[in-house]
Write a protein that holds these residues in place. Structure first.
Motif, mmCIF file in Angstrom:
data_model
loop_
_atom_site.group_PDB
_atom_site.id
_atom_site.type_symbol
_atom_site.label_atom_id
_atom_site.label_comp_id
_atom_site.label_asym_id
_atom_site.label_seq_id
_atom_site.Cartn_x
_atom_site.Cartn_y
_atom_site.Cartn_z
ATOM 1 N N LEU A 1 0.726 -1.230 -0.054
ATOM 2 C CA LEU A 1 -0.063 -0.123 -0.052
ATOM 3 C C LEU A 1 0.820 1.350 -0.036
ATOM 4 O O LEU A 1 1.867 1.305 0.774
ATOM 5 N N ALA A 2 0.406 2.282 -0.692
ATOM 6 C CA ALA A 2 1.121 3.558 -1.021
ATOM 7 C C ALA A 2 2.495 3.295 -1.516
ATOM 8 O O ALA A 2 2.817 2.659 -2.424
ATOM 9 N N SER A 3 3.642 3.450 -0.619
ATOM 10 C CA SER A 3 4.816 3.531 -1.087
ATOM 11 C C SER A 3 5.674 2.131 -0.475
ATOM 12 O O SER A 3 6.736 1.746 -0.872
ATOM 13 N N SER A 4 5.164 1.379 0.188
ATOM 14 C CA SER A 4 5.462 -0.019 0.428
ATOM 15 C C SER A 4 5.084 -1.140 -0.750
ATOM 16 O O SER A 4 4.134 -0.766 -1.548
ATOM 17 N N THR A 5 5.927 -1.969 -1.092
ATOM 18 C CA THR A 5 5.952 -2.881 -1.998
ATOM 19 C C THR A 5 5.212 -4.260 -1.817
ATOM 20 O O THR A 5 5.185 -4.263 -0.682
ATOM 21 N N GLY A 6 5.034 -5.063 -2.784
ATOM 22 C CA GLY A 6 4.603 -6.555 -2.463
ATOM 23 C C GLY A 6 3.027 -6.440 -2.661
ATOM 24 O O GLY A 6 2.219 -5.439 -3.192
ATOM 25 N N SER A 7 2.333 -7.370 -2.331
ATOM 26 C CA SER A 7 0.712 -7.746 -2.158
ATOM 27 C C SER A 7 0.185 -7.434 -1.096
ATOM 28 O O SER A 7 0.859 -7.782 -0.116
ATOM 29 N N PRO A 8 -0.785 -6.599 -0.959
ATOM 30 C CA PRO A 8 -1.301 -6.255 0.144
ATOM 31 C C PRO A 8 -2.098 -7.341 1.021
ATOM 32 O O PRO A 8 -2.256 -8.376 0.188
ATOM 33 N N HIS A 9 -2.127 -7.149 2.288
ATOM 34 C CA HIS A 9 -2.842 -8.546 2.709
ATOM 35 C C HIS A 9 -4.129 -8.419 2.889
ATOM 36 O O HIS A 9 -5.018 -7.643 2.473
ATOM 37 N N GLU A 10 -4.536 -9.655 2.922
ATOM 38 C CA GLU A 10 -6.253 -10.062 3.286
ATOM 39 C C GLU A 10 -6.620 -10.406 4.384
ATOM 40 O O GLU A 10 -8.021 -10.589 4.646
ATOM 41 N N THR A 11 -5.744 -10.424 5.668
ATOM 42 C CA THR A 11 -6.134 -10.618 6.863
ATOM 43 C C THR A 11 -5.772 -9.667 7.878
ATOM 44 O O THR A 11 -4.702 -8.865 7.443
ATOM 45 N N ILE A 12 -6.286 -9.258 8.849
ATOM 46 C CA ILE A 12 -5.802 -8.279 9.936
ATOM 47 C C ILE A 12 -4.601 -8.874 10.589
ATOM 48 O O ILE A 12 -3.819 -7.952 11.002
ATOM 49 N N LEU A 13 -4.429 -9.995 10.616
ATOM 50 C CA LEU A 13 -3.175 -10.583 11.181
ATOM 51 C C LEU A 13 -2.060 -10.139 10.231
ATOM 52 O O LEU A 13 -0.896 -9.815 10.609
ATOM 53 N N GLY A 14 -2.237 -10.242 8.939
ATOM 54 C CA GLY A 14 -1.042 -9.447 7.945
ATOM 55 C C GLY A 14 -0.906 -8.288 8.281
ATOM 56 O O GLY A 14 0.521 -8.023 8.423
ATOM 57 N N PHE A 15 -1.962 -7.324 8.456
ATOM 58 C CA PHE A 15 -1.461 -5.979 8.621
ATOM 59 C C PHE A 15 -0.714 -5.859 10.188
ATOM 60 O O PHE A 15 0.150 -5.048 10.452
ATOM 61 N N ALA A 16 -1.267 -6.790 10.923
ATOM 62 C CA ALA A 16 -0.667 -6.540 12.404
ATOM 63 C C ALA A 16 0.766 -7.324 12.286
ATOM 64 O O ALA A 16 1.865 -6.474 12.926
ATOM 65 N N LYS A 17 1.058 -8.134 11.579
ATOM 66 C CA LYS A 17 2.349 -8.724 11.639
ATOM 67 C C LYS A 17 3.444 -7.664 10.777
ATOM 68 O O LYS A 17 4.661 -7.777 10.939
ATOM 69 N N ASP A 18 3.095 -6.820 9.964
ATOM 70 C CA ASP A 18 3.878 -6.014 9.488
ATOM 71 C C ASP A 18 4.569 -5.029 10.603
ATOM 72 O O ASP A 18 5.774 -4.758 10.246
ATOM 73 N N ALA A 19 4.098 -4.809 11.562
ATOM 74 C CA ALA A 19 4.573 -4.116 12.705
ATOM 75 C C ALA A 19 5.594 -4.944 13.390
ATOM 76 O O ALA A 19 6.850 -4.377 13.361
ATOM 77 N N ILE A 20 5.694 -6.079 13.371
ATOM 78 C CA ILE A 20 6.399 -7.254 13.849
ATOM 79 C C ILE A 20 7.756 -7.251 12.954
ATOM 80 O O ILE A 20 8.702 -7.128 13.286
ATOM 81 N N ASP A 21 7.386 -7.464 11.691
ATOM 82 C CA ASP A 21 8.515 -7.525 10.636
ATOM 83 C C ASP A 21 9.362 -6.244 10.620
ATOM 84 O O ASP A 21 10.455 -6.408 10.439
ATOM 85 N N LEU A 22 8.612 -5.116 10.811
ATOM 86 C CA LEU A 22 9.292 -3.841 10.646
ATOM 87 C C LEU A 22 10.361 -3.789 11.787
ATOM 88 O O LEU A 22 11.324 -3.480 11.851
ATOM 89 N N ALA A 23 9.801 -4.131 13.002
ATOM 90 C CA ALA A 23 10.561 -3.998 14.403
ATOM 91 C C ALA A 23 11.704 -5.250 14.184
ATOM 92 O O ALA A 23 13.148 -4.862 14.583
ATOM 93 N N ASP A 24 11.524 -6.413 13.699
ATOM 94 C CA ASP A 24 12.696 -7.244 13.353
ATOM 95 C C ASP A 24 13.626 -6.753 12.500
ATOM 96 O O ASP A 24 14.807 -6.904 12.743
ATOM 97 N N THR A 25 13.279 -6.171 11.572
ATOM 98 C CA THR A 25 14.245 -5.809 10.438
ATOM 99 C C THR A 25 14.989 -4.577 11.100
ATOM 100 O O THR A 25 16.182 -4.553 10.879
#
Length: 283
Positions: free
Chosen positions: A71-95
């Motif tokens: 979405l917006a300036s992020s790449t890839g395919s958007p999530h279809e579950t709210i867990l996917g949206f939630a996990k973006d925060a975890i993935d960002l923190a991990d990185t």
């Protein structure tokens, strides 16, 4: 010689990119201190946070805002579950090598924040929910005017007053004008979320309402302190949905702001930040 570096404000902060597997998450960062990751609203991009709110938080925290995958300036395919949206925060923190952090979510971001809180509790110290609703089915729906306005392709100031403020209040209308001006100070603009991608938010909402993760029950047993900030007249997510859970959410505190709407942190950026800081300090 004074070697102190000039603090970067929200309006000045550059857009950075976190490499996550085969896609990139666009994010910005300001401030110093304990990490505070913010999850955005429906259609929100990096520019849609009031810079006064971000700058206020950044006085005591390193504040991260980002765009969800695809979405917006992020790449890839958007999530279809709210867990996917939630996990973006975890993935960002991990990185970014952030182990534990404060998590904030506004509107749809509040749904993702609650799922992240209940699915990854070891990563989150406090949860701040602004203008949102609890998981599962709720008894108090959003108002029709919100739906009609939220799907207008290009928002004007008048639309923002309906969506995020209280148009019947002169106090709130004046605050909307000031917030609109602050947001539009930025010169480097983030791409809007394309209209053909809005359907992914709807899929995430259906997932959240069905609550396959049992997040509603997990919220009742979590030890993580939760601050809920709402408004007396919330056209999107009425605070009455939280009133029903008051005695069941043992770590949650609820604040409702008079003469305000769906974006109280944009109407009162310093005051809302003060509530958040006091909550974090004392819980």
């Amino acid at each position: 010689m004074n070697t102190q570096e000039k603090k970067i404000t929200a309006v000045e902060s550059p857009t950075l990119y976190a490499e996550i597997r085969d896609y990139k998450i666009a994010y910005r960062s300001i401030g110093n201190g304990p990490p505070f990751i913010l999850l955005n609203r429906f259609r929100g991009n990096l520019d849609d946070w009031d810079p006064a709110f971000l700058d206020a938080l950044a006085k005591k925290h390193t504040v991260y805002t980002f765009n969800y995958k695809g979405l917006a300036s992020s790449t890839g395919s958007p999530h279809e579950t709210i867990l996917g949206f939630a996990k973006d925060a975890i993935d960002l923190a991990d990185t970014l090598k952030i182990d534990k952090f404060i998590l904030g979510g506004w509107s749809l971001g509040g749904w993702a924040a609650q799922v992240a809180t209940t699915e990854f509790p070891e990563r989150i110290s406090h949860t701040i929910l602004i203008g949102t609703k609890p998981p599962g089915k709720v008894n108090y729906p959003l108002e029709e005017i919100f739906i009609k306005t939220a799907y207008i392709p290009d928002y004007t100031l008048e639309h923002e007053m309906i969506l995020f403020f209280e148009p019947t209040s002169e106090i709130s209308r004046n605050a909307a004008i000031k917030s609109h001006e602050r947001i539009n100070q930025r010169k480097e603009k983030d791409p809007k979320v394309k209209q053909e991608l809005w359907e992914y938010y709807g899929k995430a909402h259906e997932d959240y309402a069905n609550d396959p993760y049992g997040a509603r029950n997990k919220m009742m047993t979590t030890r993580i302190p939760i601050l809920i900030i709402s408004a007396h007249h919330e056209v999107c997510f009425p605070p009455e949905n939280w009133f029903e859970l008051n005695q069941k959410l043992s770590t949650a505190q609820l604040i409702t702001i008079p003469q305000a709407g769906h974006g109280p942190h944009h109407q009162y950026p310093e005051m809302i930040t003060s509530y958040i800081e006091t909550f974090i300090k004392n819980t």
